[in-house]
Design a protein around this motif. Sequence first.
Motif, mmCIF file in Angstrom:
data_model
loop_
_atom_site.group_PDB
_atom_site.id
_atom_site.type_symbol
_atom_site.label_atom_id
_atom_site.label_comp_id
_atom_site.label_asym_id
_atom_site.label_seq_id
_atom_site.Cartn_x
_atom_site.Cartn_y
_atom_site.Cartn_z
ATOM 1 N N ASP A 183 -2.272 48.920 149.736
ATOM 2 C CA ASP A 183 -3.442 48.968 151.015
ATOM 3 C C ASP A 183 -2.683 49.091 152.008
ATOM 4 O O ASP A 183 -2.450 47.841 152.737
ATOM 5 C CB ASP A 183 -4.929 48.166 150.336
ATOM 6 N N ILE A 184 -3.500 50.371 153.193
ATOM 7 C CA ILE A 184 -3.378 49.060 154.233
ATOM 8 C C ILE A 184 -3.688 50.532 155.411
ATOM 9 O O ILE A 184 -4.250 52.014 154.593
ATOM 10 C CB ILE A 184 -1.645 49.876 155.404
ATOM 11 N N ASP A 185 -5.072 50.719 156.281
ATOM 12 C CA ASP A 185 -5.446 52.008 157.344
ATOM 13 C C ASP A 185 -4.606 52.734 157.561
ATOM 14 O O ASP A 185 -4.772 54.173 156.888
ATOM 15 C CB ASP A 185 -6.913 51.440 158.017
ATOM 16 N N GLY A 186 -3.932 52.436 157.605
ATOM 17 C CA GLY A 186 -3.397 53.747 158.366
ATOM 18 C C GLY A 186 -2.113 52.624 159.213
ATOM 19 O O GLY A 186 -1.588 51.727 159.813
ATOM 20 N N TRP A 187 -0.610 53.424 159.317
ATOM 21 C CA TRP A 187 0.579 52.875 159.508
ATOM 22 C C TRP A 187 0.816 52.482 161.256
ATOM 23 O O TRP A 187 0.976 51.143 161.910
ATOM 24 C CB TRP A 187 2.006 53.661 159.440
ATOM 25 N N ASP A 188 -0.099 53.730 162.335
ATOM 26 C CA ASP A 188 0.328 53.148 163.075
ATOM 27 C C ASP A 188 -0.829 52.103 163.776
ATOM 28 O O ASP A 188 -1.125 52.342 165.153
ATOM 29 C CB ASP A 188 -0.869 54.470 164.272
ATOM 30 N N ARG A 189 -1.755 52.040 163.150
ATOM 31 C CA ARG A 189 -2.637 50.538 163.064
ATOM 32 C C ARG A 189 -1.956 49.437 163.487
ATOM 33 O O ARG A 189 -2.693 48.406 163.027
ATOM 34 C CB ARG A 189 -3.927 50.925 162.121
ATOM 35 N N TRP A 190 -0.827 49.598 162.711
ATOM 36 C CA TRP A 190 -0.193 48.336 162.312
ATOM 37 C C TRP A 190 0.535 47.856 163.308
ATOM 38 O O TRP A 190 1.025 48.532 164.140
ATOM 39 C CB TRP A 190 0.441 48.746 160.714
ATOM 40 N N SER A 191 0.839 46.425 163.400
ATOM 41 C CA SER A 191 1.580 46.090 164.519
ATOM 42 C C SER A 191 2.826 46.185 164.359
ATOM 43 O O SER A 191 3.672 45.267 165.486
ATOM 44 C CB SER A 191 0.965 44.388 164.553
ATOM 45 N N TRP A 192 3.658 46.252 162.845
ATOM 46 C CA TRP A 192 4.879 46.385 162.971
ATOM 47 C C TRP A 192 5.004 48.187 162.007
ATOM 48 O O TRP A 192 3.699 48.891 161.989
ATOM 49 C CB TRP A 192 5.586 45.612 160.913
ATOM 50 N N GLU A 193 6.936 48.458 162.710
ATOM 51 C CA GLU A 193 6.509 49.873 162.378
ATOM 52 C C GLU A 193 6.846 49.915 161.128
ATOM 53 O O GLU A 193 8.291 49.291 160.858
ATOM 54 C CB GLU A 193 7.411 49.857 163.469
ATOM 55 N N LEU A 194 6.697 50.718 160.152
ATOM 56 C CA LEU A 194 6.323 51.086 159.214
ATOM 57 C C LEU A 194 8.666 51.128 158.972
ATOM 58 O O LEU A 194 9.103 50.433 158.188
ATOM 59 C CB LEU A 194 6.096 51.951 158.608
ATOM 60 N N GLY A 195 8.872 51.937 159.525
ATOM 61 C CA GLY A 195 10.255 52.248 159.015
ATOM 62 C C GLY A 195 11.390 50.793 159.557
ATOM 63 O O GLY A 195 12.356 50.626 158.636
ATOM 64 N N GLN A 196 10.967 49.634 160.277
ATOM 65 C CA GLN A 196 11.847 48.345 160.273
ATOM 66 C C GLN A 196 11.501 47.802 159.949
ATOM 67 O O GLN A 196 12.555 46.832 159.237
ATOM 68 C CB GLN A 196 11.418 48.082 161.996
ATOM 69 N N VAL A 197 10.068 47.602 159.159
ATOM 70 C CA VAL A 197 9.731 46.853 157.695
ATOM 71 C C VAL A 197 11.098 47.358 156.560
ATOM 72 O O VAL A 197 11.466 46.917 155.997
ATOM 73 C CB VAL A 197 8.040 47.023 157.683
#
Length: 286
Positions: A183-197
């Motif tokens: 569960d997450i509201d949106g990738w842009d709202r996250w402090s991590w970068e999805l591609g990097q993780v």
Amino acid sequence: MSVEAILLGTAQDGGVPQAGCTCDHCRPARADPALRHWVACLGLVDRAAGQSWLIDATPDYREQLHALHEWAPDCPLAGIVLTHAHTGHYAGLIHLGREAANTQGLPLYASARMAGFLRENAPWSLLVALGNVELRVLTPDREVQLSPRLWLTPLAVPHRDEYSDTLAFVVRGPQRRLFYCPDIDGWDRWSWELGQVVSEVDVALLDGTFYSADELPGRDVAQIPHPLATDTAGRLAGTDNEVHLIHLNHSNPLQRPGPEREWLAARGIGVGAAGMRWQLDKRGVL
Ligand SMILES: [Zn+2]
Ligand SMILES: [Zn+2]
Ligand SMILES: [Zn+2]
């Protein structure tokens, strides 16, 4: 003796079929058990230590615990790790109390806010008061050791935090890492970068609740934000790492083979299925 992860459920909190629903996915799923989906849940096993864990206690806890025991009969449950306080992720704790399993001091890992929620609100508070569970507070970004060869790092993720905050997890075995984020509201709202993780782990199991925004006629998806599968795939297109979408809403067409799944597969992204397994102490799937 291996360290392993097994996917034990892939549905959004309401499961498939969802109670009372007569949609084109739920109706056939009532008739055909093969089309039913348990709520998203991950099992972890350290066979050398003889221990297993569940990430989240879902409404399908009974069946999922049984599936975990069948897969690793010599590894009794050594703890439960919780992501957040939405019903699909912790309501299965009802099975730990006196009315059912009556566990004794089962380690229950949760964020400080989630632990406080359980401690202060019935019926969960009774599990704490009677010692059925022993709360162990997780701090974001701080790795904890579950067993001699299994580690867990909680990452805070933005999500509708009515009762608790929300965690995703990096599970680390001796050689491989798995990222679990139902569960997450949106990738842009996250402090991590999805591609990097995703690039830093071997396997990523990601929130794929909705395929498209028009999936829920009559409901405002802005009230229940999730990254659309198309958005997630766009961000990860061409990734070398193994990525599967999980936590699929009953309305999501990705539950079945079809053009949506093909579109996703063309971008190197899969759809999770209960029973998928990964070895975390050496390369390759089981
Ligand atoms: Zn959920
Ligand atoms: Zn439905
Ligand atoms: Zn949620």
